[in-house]
Write a protein that holds these residues in place. Structure first.
Motif, PDB file in Angstrom:
ATOM      1  N   GLU A  67      26.343 -55.605  48.839  1.00 39.60           N
ATOM      2  CA  GLU A  67      27.516 -55.804  47.998  1.00 39.60           C
ATOM      3  C   GLU A  67      27.362 -57.070  47.171  1.00 39.60           C
ATOM      4  O   GLU A  67      26.770 -58.049  47.609  1.00 39.60           O
ATOM      5  CB  GLU A  67      28.763 -55.904  48.868  1.00 39.60           C
ATOM      6  CG  GLU A  67      30.069 -55.902  48.073  1.00 39.60           C
ATOM      7  CD  GLU A  67      31.294 -55.815  48.966  1.00 39.60           C
ATOM      8  OE1 GLU A  67      32.188 -55.008  48.656  1.00 39.60           O
ATOM      9  OE2 GLU A  67      31.364 -56.547  49.974  1.00 39.60           O
ATOM     10  N   TYR A  68      27.888 -57.032  45.955  1.00 43.10           N
ATOM     11  CA  TYR A  68      27.933 -58.237  45.128  1.00 43.10           C
ATOM     12  C   TYR A  68      29.244 -58.259  44.355  1.00 43.10           C
ATOM     13  O   TYR A  68      29.914 -57.237  44.180  1.00 43.10           O
ATOM     14  CB  TYR A  68      26.726 -58.321  44.186  1.00 43.10           C
ATOM     15  CG  TYR A  68      26.671 -57.275  43.095  1.00 43.10           C
ATOM     16  CD1 TYR A  68      27.210 -57.530  41.823  1.00 43.10           C
ATOM     17  CD2 TYR A  68      26.055 -56.041  43.300  1.00 43.10           C
ATOM     18  CE1 TYR A  68      27.148 -56.588  40.812  1.00 43.10           C
ATOM     19  CE2 TYR A  68      25.989 -55.097  42.301  1.00 43.10           C
ATOM     20  CZ  TYR A  68      26.538 -55.369  41.054  1.00 43.10           C
ATOM     21  OH  TYR A  68      26.475 -54.427  40.046  1.00 43.10           O
ATOM     22  N   PHE A  69      29.602 -59.465  43.902  1.00 43.89           N
ATOM     23  CA  PHE A  69      30.842 -59.677  43.161  1.00 43.89           C
ATOM     24  C   PHE A  69      30.480 -60.157  41.759  1.00 43.89           C
ATOM     25  O   PHE A  69      29.477 -60.845  41.561  1.00 43.89           O
ATOM     26  CB  PHE A  69      31.722 -60.704  43.868  1.00 43.89           C
ATOM     27  CG  PHE A  69      32.200 -60.246  45.219  1.00 43.89           C
ATOM     28  CD1 PHE A  69      33.483 -59.758  45.390  1.00 43.89           C
ATOM     29  CD2 PHE A  69      31.361 -60.288  46.322  1.00 43.89           C
ATOM     30  CE1 PHE A  69      33.924 -59.328  46.626  1.00 43.89           C
ATOM     31  CE2 PHE A  69      31.787 -59.856  47.568  1.00 43.89           C
ATOM     32  CZ  PHE A  69      33.079 -59.369  47.722  1.00 43.89           C
ATOM     33  N   THR A  70      31.320 -59.808  40.802  1.00 43.84           N
ATOM     34  CA  THR A  70      31.062 -60.165  39.403  1.00 43.84           C
ATOM     35  C   THR A  70      32.317 -60.744  38.772  1.00 43.84           C
ATOM     36  O   THR A  70      33.414 -60.212  38.957  1.00 43.84           O
ATOM     37  CB  THR A  70      30.619 -58.934  38.589  1.00 43.84           C
ATOM     38  OG1 THR A  70      29.552 -58.277  39.270  1.00 43.84           O
ATOM     39  CG2 THR A  70      30.159 -59.348  37.201  1.00 43.84           C
ATOM     40  N   LEU A  71      32.145 -61.844  38.044  1.00 37.20           N
ATOM     41  CA  LEU A  71      33.197 -62.397  37.193  1.00 37.20           C
ATOM     42  C   LEU A  71      32.743 -62.236  35.750  1.00 37.20           C
ATOM     43  O   LEU A  71      31.639 -62.678  35.385  1.00 37.20           O
ATOM     44  CB  LEU A  71      33.439 -63.882  37.475  1.00 37.20           C
ATOM     45  CG  LEU A  71      34.218 -64.270  38.732  1.00 37.20           C
ATOM     46  CD1 LEU A  71      33.334 -64.143  39.974  1.00 37.20           C
ATOM     47  CD2 LEU A  71      34.742 -65.699  38.613  1.00 37.20           C
ATOM     48  N   LEU A  72      33.563 -61.593  34.928  1.00 41.12           N
ATOM     49  CA  LEU A  72      33.245 -61.397  33.513  1.00 41.12           C
ATOM     50  C   LEU A  72      34.205 -62.214  32.656  1.00 41.12           C
ATOM     51  O   LEU A  72      35.381 -62.368  32.998  1.00 41.12           O
ATOM     52  CB  LEU A  72      33.352 -59.918  33.137  1.00 41.12           C
ATOM     53  CG  LEU A  72      32.449 -58.951  33.910  1.00 41.12           C
ATOM     54  CD1 LEU A  72      32.664 -57.523  33.415  1.00 41.12           C
ATOM     55  CD2 LEU A  72      30.987 -59.344  33.765  1.00 41.12           C
ATOM     56  N   PRO A  73      33.738 -62.753  31.536  1.00 33.94           N
ATOM     57  CA  PRO A  73      34.614 -63.562  30.675  1.00 33.94           C
ATOM     58  C   PRO A  73      35.845 -62.758  30.244  1.00 33.94           C
ATOM     59  O   PRO A  73      35.715 -61.591  29.853  1.00 33.94           O
ATOM     60  CB  PRO A  73      33.728 -63.891  29.474  1.00 33.94           C
ATOM     61  CG  PRO A  73      32.332 -63.680  29.955  1.00 33.94           C
ATOM     62  CD  PRO A  73      32.390 -62.609  30.986  1.00 33.94           C
ATOM     63  N   PRO A  74      37.029 -63.334  30.319  1.00 37.34           N
ATOM     64  CA  PRO A  74      38.225 -62.621  29.850  1.00 37.34           C
ATOM     65  C   PRO A  74      38.100 -62.276  28.366  1.00 37.34           C
ATOM     66  O   PRO A  74      37.627 -63.079  27.561  1.00 37.34           O
ATOM     67  CB  PRO A  74      39.354 -63.628  30.080  1.00 37.34           C
ATOM     68  CG  PRO A  74      38.831 -64.574  31.109  1.00 37.34           C
ATOM     69  CD  PRO A  74      37.359 -64.662  30.861  1.00 37.34           C
ATOM     70  N   GLY A  75      38.500 -61.056  28.023  1.00 36.87           N
ATOM     71  CA  GLY A  75      38.487 -60.649  26.614  1.00 36.87           C
ATOM     72  C   GLY A  75      37.111 -60.587  25.999  1.00 36.87           C
ATOM     73  O   GLY A  75      36.940 -60.810  24.801  1.00 36.87           O
ATOM     74  N   ARG A  76      36.081 -60.287  26.784  1.00 37.19           N
ATOM     75  CA  ARG A  76      34.714 -60.281  26.264  1.00 37.19           C
ATOM     76  C   ARG A  76      34.509 -59.155  25.258  1.00 37.19           C
ATOM     77  O   ARG A  76      35.156 -58.113  25.314  1.00 37.19           O
ATOM     78  CB  ARG A  76      33.715 -60.135  27.404  1.00 37.19           C
ATOM     79  CG  ARG A  76      33.701 -58.742  28.059  1.00 37.19           C
ATOM     80  CD  ARG A  76      32.723 -58.716  29.213  1.00 37.19           C
ATOM     81  NE  ARG A  76      32.649 -57.382  29.818  1.00 37.19           N
ATOM     82  CZ  ARG A  76      31.751 -56.462  29.479  1.00 37.19           C
ATOM     83  NH1 ARG A  76      30.863 -56.733  28.538  1.00 37.19           N
ATOM     84  NH2 ARG A  76      31.743 -55.285  30.071  1.00 37.19           N
ATOM     85  N   ALA A  77      33.579 -59.393  24.326  1.00 40.74           N
ATOM     86  CA  ALA A  77      33.211 -58.370  23.351  1.00 40.74           C
ATOM     87  C   ALA A  77      32.405 -57.278  24.057  1.00 40.74           C
ATOM     88  O   ALA A  77      31.757 -57.535  25.075  1.00 40.74           O
ATOM     89  CB  ALA A  77      32.390 -58.997  22.225  1.00 40.74           C
ATOM     90  N   PRO A  78      32.409 -56.049  23.508  1.00 43.84           N
ATOM     91  CA  PRO A  78      31.671 -54.944  24.150  1.00 43.84           C
ATOM     92  C   PRO A  78      30.168 -55.055  23.897  1.00 43.84           C
ATOM     93  O   PRO A  78      29.570 -54.255  23.170  1.00 43.84           O
ATOM     94  CB  PRO A  78      32.275 -53.706  23.475  1.00 43.84           C
ATOM     95  CG  PRO A  78      32.713 -54.177  22.138  1.00 43.84           C
ATOM     96  CD  PRO A  78      33.178 -55.596  22.343  1.00 43.84           C
ATOM     97  N   GLU A  79      29.547 -56.063  24.474  1.00 39.98           N
ATOM     98  CA  GLU A  79      28.110 -56.263  24.327  1.00 39.98           C
ATOM     99  C   GLU A  79      27.553 -56.776  25.649  1.00 39.98           C
ATOM    100  O   GLU A  79      28.294 -57.245  26.509  1.00 39.98           O
ATOM    101  CB  GLU A  79      27.811 -57.270  23.219  1.00 39.98           C
ATOM    102  CG  GLU A  79      28.403 -58.647  23.465  1.00 39.98           C
ATOM    103  CD  GLU A  79      28.096 -59.626  22.354  1.00 39.98           C
ATOM    104  OE1 GLU A  79      28.265 -60.843  22.587  1.00 39.98           O
ATOM    105  OE2 GLU A  79      27.700 -59.199  21.261  1.00 39.98           O
ATOM    106  N   ARG A  80      26.251 -56.654  25.788  1.00 33.60           N
ATOM    107  CA  ARG A  80      25.614 -57.144  27.004  1.00 33.60           C
ATOM    108  C   ARG A  80      25.754 -58.658  27.104  1.00 33.60           C
ATOM    109  O   ARG A  80      25.627 -59.370  26.111  1.00 33.60           O
ATOM    110  CB  ARG A  80      24.145 -56.757  27.028  1.00 33.60           C
ATOM    111  CG  ARG A  80      23.900 -55.266  27.264  1.00 33.60           C
ATOM    112  CD  ARG A  80      22.415 -54.973  27.299  1.00 33.60           C
ATOM    113  NE  ARG A  80      22.152 -53.567  27.575  1.00 33.60           N
ATOM    114  CZ  ARG A  80      21.965 -53.055  28.790  1.00 33.60           C
ATOM    115  NH1 ARG A  80      22.021 -53.864  29.854  1.00 33.60           N
ATOM    116  NH2 ARG A  80      21.724 -51.775  28.955  1.00 33.60           N
TER     117      ARG A  80
END
Length: 655
Positions: free
Chosen positions: A409-422
């Motif tokens: 298992e792993y956890f991920t934090l993504l930037p709020p409001g990120r653009a649809p790109e890698r």
């Protein structure tokens, strides 16, 4: 008004609740609140009180600057706590606040600093842990200050403490007179005392083994008359006992710990007859999940009836609240996932349960539930003003299945409001290795990395706790093997899902995580930059300089002289010629767990080989202890190091 992104300096604004205690009548909760003091570059803490039904707002009960461990007297007349004035830890003492009005006053004069307190059932006495025999070097003359220190054991130092001068002994303090009577003597340490329900006996944890001065984190449960006398041992002398406490009827003692001396053995809750008539037995033996027992946290277990107790259980990265009944094979979850509970408070005969908890996108607060599992309700909103202004990155869970069938298992934090790109990936590797992500303690660091535009990856590779004993043991004898592959698999899963950019990968980690970061860059060139924090780099010198040498010897399978090849095989130092990744080395000079020589070996080796490396040395500190300004500086440096080596970001900046 739109919320802004998290900044490293926002760490100064976060407040943390800890160590709750429920009053005997169930009508008040006392707890400690800590926050950074930017001017003094330290933490301030004070005691707060609130009604658990939310009928009035929580209020500060003391002014600080360093108050902790609030404990209600059984008759409800007093609130005792430990206070330290003027930044002098050697002056930690008991203060007593009368609840019918009056100023809190210092209770008793003891021969050293106090670290723990517990009430007698009749509210007339307190048993305290006091360090005795510490020389006062400030008052010593020059010859005494310059005298040599003679070391006669491997456990003479402890990270977070330093040299363990003196011994921790038990004293009973009379509330009315303030007079103190010493209960224990000898070259032993004593911790976690508590009274029996009739007040006649005290149970405590102590290591009285003949080799006690050569080992750490070991001990037994002992009982002795509250008026003094010969202690009697309740456990088998092989493992560790912490926070022993009598059941309400006085027949049983529960404690957290292990019954073996294996360093990869997970912690559990056990019970043992108070009369010593039988050995200890595990509570809920079919659960296969650990009780949470980390330095600095309060007891993970408390009784709510003669045969029932509450306990904190690590489960898939969360720390959950369970209710267990003696004799049952499994416990029942009361408060579940996506919380890290680090303190509980309950009373026998009361349904109210208060606990402190956090999550990487929810700062620490006090929460209330019931023994029956009512919907948890927040009691405090210590960070509400901050959350109204700052948007935090949400946390998600994912699982990847390895070729051998192991689920990781792993956890991920993504930037709020990120653009649809890698997104560029920043993988942060926890320490231990028997720890787990996520952690409320690292909220500010992980939120700052996510706010800078990275997908933050928090993997729990084999060796991590909270997934069962077999999973926790799986990295023993295999550091840098399956655990290394698990971490890369978590990164690859995000890349395959279109979230991460495989050409823009960065890594960091501390302690074992620093080992793994150094191991990664010696075995793959996939990472654009890496930060090794308090890294284990050379297993031989680590075993011979750390204050827990038994840990290193256990994980390497034996002593360096008989397992020379294994020590070399499992040392990132061996693979430094392979490194192509720029490495930022961060270490605290006061680190006793992973001494700074490890970081110096990594940095010097890389530079001698012509590799790109930079060393940051922070004065003072310990392994996981740093000042607020150092924590913020460390975050900024890692962000700058990643940005400096992110070629795509450089190109965008030029354009």
């Amino acid at each position: 008004m739109a919320k802004r992104s998290f900044r490293p300096e926002d760490a100064f604004r976060l407040r943390t609740a800890s160590d709750p205690d429920l009053s005997p009548d169930g009508r008040r909760v006392a707890f400690a609140v800590s926050a950074a003091d930017e001017k003094e570059d330290g933490l301030r803490s004070s005691i707060w009180v609130a009604p658990p039904d939310g009928s009035s707002r929580p209020r500060p009960f003391t002014e600080g600057p360093a108050d902790k461990s609030p404990r209600w007297s059984p008759d409800g007349r007093w609130l005792a706590y430990i206070s330290t004035a003027d930044g002098r830890p050697d002056d930690a003492h008991v203060r007593l606040a009368p609840l019918d009005g009056g100023t809190p006053a210092r209770l008793g004069e003891l021969p050293g600093p106090v670290s723990q307190i517990a009430w007698s059932p009749d509210s007339t006495r307190l048993v305290v842990v006091c360090r005795v025999g510490v020389p006062d070097r400030a008052k010593a003359g020059a010859p005494e200050r310059n005298a040599p220190r003679v070391v006669r054991g491997l456990a003479a130092r402890l990270d977070g403490v330093g040299w363990q001068d003196g011994r921790r002994h038990l004293f009973v303090v009379d509330v009315e007179s303030g007079s103190a009577r010493r209960l224990t003597r000898g070259e032993y340490d004593h911790d976690d005392p508590s009274f029996s329900p009739d007040g006649a006996t005290i149970v405590f944890a102590s290591d009285r083994h003949p080799r006690r001065d050569d080992r750490q984190f070991r001990g037994d449960a002992w009982v002795m008359p509250a008026g003094g006398g010969r202690p009697r041992r309740l456990t088998n002398g092989k493992g560790r006992v912490a926070f022993p406490v009598f059941s309400p009827n006085g027949k049983t003692v529960a404690f957290a710990g292990q019954l073996t001396d294996r360093w990869n053995e997970e912690t559990h809750v056990f019970v043992v007859p108070a009369d010593g008539s039988a050995g200890a037995e595990m509570v809920a033996p079919d659960l296969d999940r650990p009780a949470v027992l980390f330095p600095g946290l309060p007891a993970p277990v408390c009784w709510i009836g003669d045969r029932e107790l509450l306990m904190l259980v690590g489960d898939h990265g969360s720390v959950t609240l369970h209710r267990a009944r003696l004799g049952d094979r499994r416990s029942r979850e009361v408060v579940g996932r996506d919380l890290i509970i680090d303190g509980i408070a309950a009373r026998p005969g009361r349904r109210t349960v208060a606990f402190t908890a956090a999550w990487p996108d929810r700062p620490s607060e006090v929460v209330v539930t019931t023994t029956g599992g009512a919907e948890p309700a927040p009691l405090t909103r210590l960070n509400s003003d901050f959350l109204a202004e700052v948007e935090l990155a949400p946390v998600s869970r994912s699982t990847v299945t390895r070729p051998d069938g192991t689920e990781v298992e792993y956890f991920t934090l993504l930037p709020p409001g990120r653009a649809p790109e890698r997104l560029p990936l920043h993988v942060d590797i926890h320490g231990g290795p028997h720890a787990s992500w996520p952690s409320g303690r690292w909220l500010a660091f992980h939120q700052a990395i996510a706010a800078a535009g990275y997908a933050v990856v928090l993997p729990n590779p084999r060796g991590s706790t909270s997934y069962g004993q077999a999973f926790a043991s799986a990295c023993t004898g295999d550091w840098g093997g399956g655990d290394y592959e698990d971490i890369l698999a978590c990164c690859d899963d995000l890349i395959e899902r279109g979230v991460g950019d495989g050409e823009r990968m960065f890594a960091s980690g501390g302690s074992y995580g620093g080992f793994m970061t150094s191991w990664l860059v010696g075995h793959t060139d996939r990472f654009r930059a890496a930060t090794a924090i308090a890294a284990v780099i050379d297993q031989t010198s680590m075993a011979l300089t750390t204050e827990i040498p038994e840990f290193a010897v256990f994980n390497m399978g034996g002593l360096p002289w008989s397992h020379r090849d294994e020590y070399e095989l499992r040392s990132p130092l061996t693979y430094l010629p392979n490194v192509t990744t720029p490495v930022l080395v961060i270490h605290w000079e006061g680190d006793l767990r992973v001494p700074i020589g490890q970081g110096e070996e990594l940095y010097t080796g890389l530079r001698l080989l012509g590799k790109k490396a930079e060393l940051v040395r922070y004065p003072g500190g310990f392994h996981i202890q740093r000042t607020p300004s150092q924590a913020i500086d460390h975050t900024r440096r890692i962000l700058a190091w990643d940005g400096q080596h992110d070629t795509r970001r450089k190109k965008r900046a030029r354009h």
